[in-house]
Design an enzyme around this catalytic site. Structure first.
Site, mmCIF file in Angstrom:
data_model
loop_
_atom_site.group_PDB
_atom_site.id
_atom_site.type_symbol
_atom_site.label_atom_id
_atom_site.label_comp_id
_atom_site.label_asym_id
_atom_site.label_seq_id
_atom_site.Cartn_x
_atom_site.Cartn_y
_atom_site.Cartn_z
ATOM 1 N N ASP A 140 -4.606 84.149 24.067
ATOM 2 C CA ASP A 140 -4.268 84.141 25.493
ATOM 3 C C ASP A 140 -2.822 84.599 25.708
ATOM 4 O O ASP A 140 -2.272 85.311 24.876
ATOM 5 C CB ASP A 140 -4.523 82.722 26.059
ATOM 6 C CG ASP A 140 -4.997 82.762 27.509
ATOM 7 O OD1 ASP A 140 -4.273 83.337 28.343
ATOM 8 O OD2 ASP A 140 -6.068 82.220 27.808
ATOM 9 N N HIS A 211 -1.460 81.370 32.254
ATOM 10 C CA HIS A 211 -2.895 81.412 31.937
ATOM 11 C C HIS A 211 -3.210 80.701 30.625
ATOM 12 O O HIS A 211 -4.130 79.875 30.550
ATOM 13 C CB HIS A 211 -3.299 82.888 31.893
ATOM 14 C CG HIS A 211 -4.762 83.168 31.870
ATOM 15 N ND1 HIS A 211 -5.467 83.330 30.702
ATOM 16 C CD2 HIS A 211 -5.653 83.357 32.862
ATOM 17 C CE1 HIS A 211 -6.735 83.603 30.984
ATOM 18 N NE2 HIS A 211 -6.875 83.622 32.294
ATOM 19 N N SER A 535 -12.297 82.327 33.467
ATOM 20 C CA SER A 535 -11.268 82.010 32.467
ATOM 21 C C SER A 535 -11.106 80.508 32.302
ATOM 22 O O SER A 535 -10.700 80.032 31.243
ATOM 23 C CB SER A 535 -9.906 82.567 32.889
ATOM 24 O OG SER A 535 -9.794 83.919 32.589
#
Ligand SMILES: *[C@@H]1O[C@H](CO)[C@@H](O)[C@H](O)[C@H]1NC(C)=O
Ligand SMILES: *[C@@H]1O[C@H](CO)[C@@H](O)[C@H](O)[C@H]1NC(C)=O
Ligand SMILES: *[C@@H]1O[C@H](CO)[C@@H](O)[C@H](O)[C@H]1NC(C)=O
Ligand SMILES: *[C@@H]1O[C@H](CO)[C@@H](O)[C@H](O)[C@H]1NC(C)=O
Ligand SMILES: *[C@@H]1O[C@H](CO)[C@@H](O)[C@H](O)[C@H]1NC(C)=O
Ligand SMILES: *[C@@H]1O[C@H](CO)[C@@H](O)[C@H](O)[C@H]1NC(C)=O
Ligand SMILES: *[C@@H]1O[C@H](CO)[C@@H](O)[C@H](O)[C@H]1NC(C)=O
Ligand SMILES: *[C@@H]1O[C@H](CO)[C@@H](O)[C@H](O)[C@H]1NC(C)=O
Ligand SMILES: *[C@@H]1O[C@H](CO)[C@@H](O)[C@H](O)[C@H]1NC(C)=O
Ligand SMILES: CC(=O)N[C@H]1CO[C@H](CO)[C@@H](O)[C@@H]1O
Length: 758
Positions: A140, A211, A535
């Site tokens: 990520d 994220h 996600s």
């Protein structure tokens, strides 16, 4: 790059990059090699690849081809920066299989564990010891190591088998890892090779986007008391597997993400010894033999690592799902029963509740409420300022709510009431100024309109924010944005496999990345943020898979996926079939939700599993009519061959792709298909299961035998499912379910059956 925090992470846009011209035009390529062909003179594959590359560059006087990475686990081969002539010469090399250009990748809690019924007293949490010795590798944007979600309170020593590392880099010291965050590595050679001269603002595993901190804490964050997003969702945050370990492999950067780096990340994760890989990223829809995730994951699954991937955020259109490979756990998104609320108290004392996420505890007390036809659609900042200066204004759903909010926030109005049914906004919209959102035709709107219409003047309202309401109905529902099947990369396998919570998920966030903004442009910081997308669904499934791995270390990745699929729920909390927000709240089909909504405690004890070996996947690949080169690119090894092939994979769902144009397979539009399956009894001992089929439009379906008698644990029995019928005109999805039910309904093993011509 700052993205509005509640926006979907569906496209990572890389538009600010400039190519730096150089004398020889070089591009990055991924080169797949057959390791079995390595000449004996070489001591290692790295040595062989480096030498191979040298031999290509011999004629170029100025620059030499540059090796970026040697891979040994995710693929066999290397990535390198090559000129066109060097690339052509590759084909003459010993052991060469295929070459492909490097390609960009895209990205796609306090409450969800309760919604999923995880609890300390019974079920999957205690059975797995909360995922204690399971290691989840997350590829990520990096991680914020100081986040409380990654503290190691209560964690035991790192498992001895762990081979990972905690690499130092910019603002990241190797001492920042601990017994929770056990690995941190970063990969950007591919990014730099594609954009020479680019500046990397944080050359380390530290997250500058948020994220990765969010996804990794969703999968396995430790307990954090008092977590909230500006008061919304207040509670003790924790990941799905709060005692599992996390290792971060940063390969998604503020300025882009490339397959070569992601492959290097997965290569390391496999070598380091992770048990689960969570990939909230993708390359869009590309053929299986070109998809780095599909190829690298084949290698991971061969080693017993389960790979969870995000289905994508391209819904609600059909045939948008990514990651169709049958060895992946492909996860779509749901919205749960948690609503973030704002309260309106009308001038007549009546209170109504709407949705809000406005991050401030604004004090709005008895402010005049403007209801004026000419500004009802809130399409002009100027008109809003004139008619509603320092007042609250009502906007109805004739416009894009995101634009209405923008106009409102830019105007001199004190705030607004927005009436909208735009589901994507409801799931993922930002609320930058004091706004409460109501649904059209709802009781709340009727109450409001009665007040406005009956009392002709001096309307006023008070507003209160930062409230959280549980038990919303119906829940769960399929999210608007979640990508739908069928999969275009691999027709024949139903995808997504299942859905998990993805909308407004609360999880850890770096304090220096904007979490919210006020209309003044003021960026607000928070240690937790609400983010929406597949996600966010993917790490939920990864965390649950980690718990199952902890409870059943002997289960294969396919068995774990089967357990999650066949026990998934197809009902919501109103006891109706799950509905689809992206399709007007109609009943959700398996193309939207796969087998259903994940139910972790039930997955602990599925009764039967549909297991699948690497050899089964190979047989399936053999039926795909790939070229030798495409086949070898995926399987890496010439130990596999296509002496037997089968389109019939032992999958926990049944997918009949019908080509309406194909006159040979259909007579009068009638088609038939038989599926062979094998189930393994993972229950306690002897058991008898009976088949239960739901009716399917246009098809008659039968199962033989329809009773399976197991005399012992781990016994395998086979059955055939036969379907015959036709779909008729137009684009049609016909679906039903096969359920194996044991005595006393202790185990319900459900598989979706889909026939479609989409
Ligand atoms: C890393 O942290 C340790 C302990 O805080 C410190 O002693 C060491 O100097 C740091 N190393 C670097 C490279 O900053
Ligand atoms: C980033 O850090 C790595 C390892 O510390 C180093 O090899 C590399 O040159 C650095 N890259 C940049 C662009 O600073
Ligand atoms: C409605 O708004 C228009 C345009 O700003 C204004 O001219 C008009 O006076 C307003 N009507 C009422 C009843 O407030
Ligand atoms: C109108 O206002 C009066 C008091 O001002 C209140 O008693 C009455 O309930 C209101 N009517 C509606 C429909 O809200
Ligand atoms: C006034 O309120 C009543 C209920 O309180 C409602 O039935 C009626 O339709 C309203 N009248 C108008 C003009 O909106
Ligand atoms: C409306 O409010 C204003 C200011 O509070 C007041 O002067 C006026 O009398 C009110 N009008 C009615 C019809 O209640
Ligand atoms: C592969 O080729 C065979 C023979 O031409 C054909 O029957 C089969 O349908 C093909 N399979 C796929 C998946 O296209
Ligand atoms: C069927 O034929 C139509 C018209 O030739 C074509 O557009 C469509 O893609 C075909 N469908 C399939 C599934 O091959
Ligand atoms: C079996 O199928 C029938 C009819 O479709 C349904 O009513 C019943 O609930 C099913 N039983 C189980 C245990 O799924
Ligand atoms: C997930 C969830 O909230 N499930 C609940 C939905 O409502 C039913 C009954 O109304 C409950 O039994 C579920 O626990």
């Amino acid at each position: 790059m700052a993205l509005p925090s509640h926006m979907l992470f569906h496209a990572w846009l890389f538009i600010t990059l400039h190519f730096v011209s150089s004398s020889v035009q070089r591009s990055t390529y991924l080169v797949h090699m057959n390791k079995a062909d390595m000449p004996q003179a070489f001591s290692s594959h790295q040595h062989w690849y480096a030498s191979t590359l040298q031999s290509l560059g011999a004629t170029t006087t100025t620059t030499k081809p540059a090796l970026l990475y040697s891979y040994d686990h995710a693929i066999h081969g290397f990535s390198a920066s090559l000129s066109p002539s060097e690339r052509i010469k590759l084909k003459e090399l010993t052991g060469f299989i295929s070459v492909q250009p490097d390609i960009p990748a895209y990205m796609e809690t306090t409450h969800t564990y309760k919604f999923l019924s995880l609890n300390p007293d019974s079920g999957l949490w205690p059975a797995s010891d909360y995922g204690k010795d399971v290691i989840i590798g997350v590829v990520d944007t990096g991680i914020w190591p100081e986040s409380k979600s990654f503290n190691d309170d209560g964690m035991t020593d790192v498992p001895m088998r762990w081979k990972g590392e905690c690499e130092s880099g910019s603002s990241f010291n190797s001492s920042m890892c601990n017994r929770k965050l056990i690995g941190a590595r970063f990969f950007n050679k591919g990014l730099i090779a594609s954009h020479p001269g680019i500046s990397i603002n944080m050359n380390s595993t530290r997250d500058t986007a948020g994220h990765g901190t969010h996804t990794s804490s969703t999968a396995s964050g430790n307990y954090v008391e008092g977590a909230s997003f500006f008061g919304y969702g207040l509670g003790t945050a924790r990941g799905m597997a709060p005692r599992a370990r996390v290792a971060m492999y940063k390969a998604l950067w503020d300025n882009g993400a490339y397959a070569s780096d992601i492959l290097a990340a997965i290569d390391s994760a496999i070598n380091d010894g992770v048990d689960v890989i969570s990939l909230s990223l993708g390359f869009g829809r590309i053929p299986l033999y070109l998809d780095p995730v599909a190829i690298a994951s084949f290698a991971a699954v061969e080693k017993g690592i389960i790979v969870s991937v995000a289905a994508g955020n391209k819904g609600p259109d059909s045939a948008t799902v990514q990651h169709g490979a049958p060895w992946l756990l492909t996860v779509g998104a749901s919205a749960t029963d948690r609503k973030f609320a704002g309260t309106l108290r009308l001038g007549n004392g009546v209170t109504i509740i709407g949705m809000s996420l406005f991050p401030e505890n604004a004090i709005i007390q008895d402010i005049p409420l403007v209801y004026n036809d000419t500004i009802y659609d809130c399409d002009s900042t100027q008109k809003l300022s004139q008619a509603a200066k320092d007042k609250i204004v009502l906007c109805a759903n004739t416009r894009d709510p995101t634009i209405q909010i923008f106009n409102l926030c830019e105007s001199e109005a004190a705030g607004g009431i927005l009436i909208t049914d735009v589901t994507l906004f409801l799931e993922a919209g930002d609320i930058l100024c004091p706004v409460v959102v109501l649904s059209p035709n709802s009781d709340e709107v009727e109450t409001l309109m009665n007040y406005l219409n009956n009392n002709s003047s001096n309307h006023s309202v008070s507003m209160k924010f930062q409230q959280t309401i549980y038990g919303g109905r119906p829940a769960p529902v399929v999210s608007t944005y979640t990508s739908r099947g069928p999969s275009m990369d691999l027709p024949g396998v139903l995808k997504p496999d299942l859905i998990a919570p993805g909308s407004k998920i609360l999880a850890a966030w770096p304090p220096n990345v904007r979490a919210a903004a006020l209309r003044t442009g003021l960026a607000l910081s928070s240690d937790f943020n609400l983010v929406t997308g597949t996600s966010m669904a993917c790490p939920h499934a990864a965390g649950i898979a980690a718990l199952l791995k902890g409870a059943h270390p002997e289960w294969s990745p396919a068995a774990i996926r089967s357990a999650m699929m066949t026990t998934a729920t197809t009902l919501d909390n109103t006891s109706s079939y799950i509905r689809d927000m992206g399709n007007n709240y109609e009943l959700a089909t398996p193309l939207a939700m796969g087998a259903g909504h994940v139910d972790p405690n039930k997955a602990l004890d599925p009764g039967l599993v549909y297991d699948t070996t690497s050899m089964d996947y190979v047989k399936f690949l053999c039926s795909m009519n790939y070229t030798e080169e495409q086949f070898l690119t995926i399987t890496r090894s010439s130990t596999y061959d296509c002496s037997s092939s089968s389109q019939d994979l032992n999958y926990p769902s049944f997918f009949f792709a019908i080509n309406s144009n194909d006159s040979t397979s259909s007579q009068n539009g009638m088609v038939a298909r038989e599926f062979q399956r094998e189930v393994t009894n993972v229950g306690d001992g002897a058991a008898t299961y009976k088949a239960n089929l739901t009716l399917m439009d246009g098809f008659s379906v039968s199962v033989t035998p329809d009773v399976l008698v197991f005399v012992e644990k781990y016994q395998k029995l086979t059955f055939a499912l036969h379907m015959e019928g036709g779909l008729g005109e137009g684009k049609i999805v016909s679906y039903g379910f096969l359920t194996w039910v044991d005595d006393g309904e202790k185990h319900i093993v459900r598989s979706p059956i889909v026939a479609t011509n989409i």
